[in-house]
Design a protein around this motif. Structure first.
Motif, mmCIF file in Angstrom:
data_model
loop_
_atom_site.group_PDB
_atom_site.id
_atom_site.type_symbol
_atom_site.label_atom_id
_atom_site.label_comp_id
_atom_site.label_asym_id
_atom_site.label_seq_id
_atom_site.Cartn_x
_atom_site.Cartn_y
_atom_site.Cartn_z
ATOM 1 N N GLU A 11 -30.890 14.516 -22.766
ATOM 2 C CA GLU A 11 -31.689 14.338 -21.548
ATOM 3 C C GLU A 11 -32.829 15.343 -21.457
ATOM 4 N N THR B 45 -29.593 27.004 -25.714
ATOM 5 C CA THR B 45 -29.107 25.913 -26.548
ATOM 6 C C THR B 45 -30.284 25.050 -26.973
ATOM 7 N N SER C 26 -30.584 19.052 -24.767
ATOM 8 C CA SER C 26 -29.634 17.938 -24.765
ATOM 9 C C SER C 26 -30.413 16.631 -24.920
ATOM 10 N N TYR D 44 -32.388 18.849 -21.341
ATOM 11 C CA TYR D 44 -32.028 20.093 -20.670
ATOM 12 C C TYR D 44 -31.611 21.155 -21.681
ATOM 13 N N GLU E 297 -29.632 24.823 -21.925
ATOM 14 C CA GLU E 297 -28.736 25.747 -21.237
ATOM 15 C C GLU E 297 -29.176 27.164 -21.588
ATOM 16 N N SER F 188 -29.248 25.631 -16.268
ATOM 17 C CA SER F 188 -29.971 24.630 -17.058
ATOM 18 C C SER F 188 -31.440 24.608 -16.678
#
Length: 130
Positions: free
Chosen positions: A34, A29, A32, A36, A38, A52
């Motif tokens: 934050e 992915t 995020s 991270y 995936e 993650s």
């Protein structure tokens, strides 16, 4: 190819030597808020294992996370995981050194090492690995 994908390719290269003939489908992915990412490792049947990765770190710390987690996915999908320590049936384990990530012999620390992405090529000190 993203930074995470390039680092994951080093681990996937080494796991080929663990005896898995099928190349898994690995997807990532976008980071995020934050930081991270995936990661999903899937086999040809569609079964997958996800985890993650903290993409905020250095390439070395990200590579260590991938070398620690991708083999677990292989165990779940293929019943094999880490590359073997040459001349044994023991699985190597990843270790984060000051500047790089290496595979090492978990039973005989310091007797065999190989940079992640170079298995079974040369050892961490540049000499040919067994």
């Amino acid at each position: 190819m993203s930074r995470i994908e390039g680092l994951a390719q080093k681990v996937l290269h080494d796991l080929h030597w663990a005896g898995v003939t099928e190349e898994p489908i690995t997807t990532y992915t976008q980071p995020s808020a934050e930081g991270y990412v995936e990661v999903l490792v899937s086999d040809s049947s569609g079964m997958g294992v996800g985890f993650s990765v903290d993409a905020n770190g250095t390439d070395t710390s990200i590579l260590y996370q991938l070398a620690d987690r991708i083999p677990d996915a292989y165990v779940e999908l293929y019943s094999v995981g880490l590359p073997p320590v040459p001349g044994s049936h023991r699985p190597a384990r990843p270790r984060l050194t000051q500047n790089e990530v290496v595979w090492e012999d978990p039973d005989e620390s310091g007797t065999w090492q190989c940079r992640v992405g170079a298995y079974p090529g040369t050892s961490a000190d540049g000499s040919p690995s067994a």
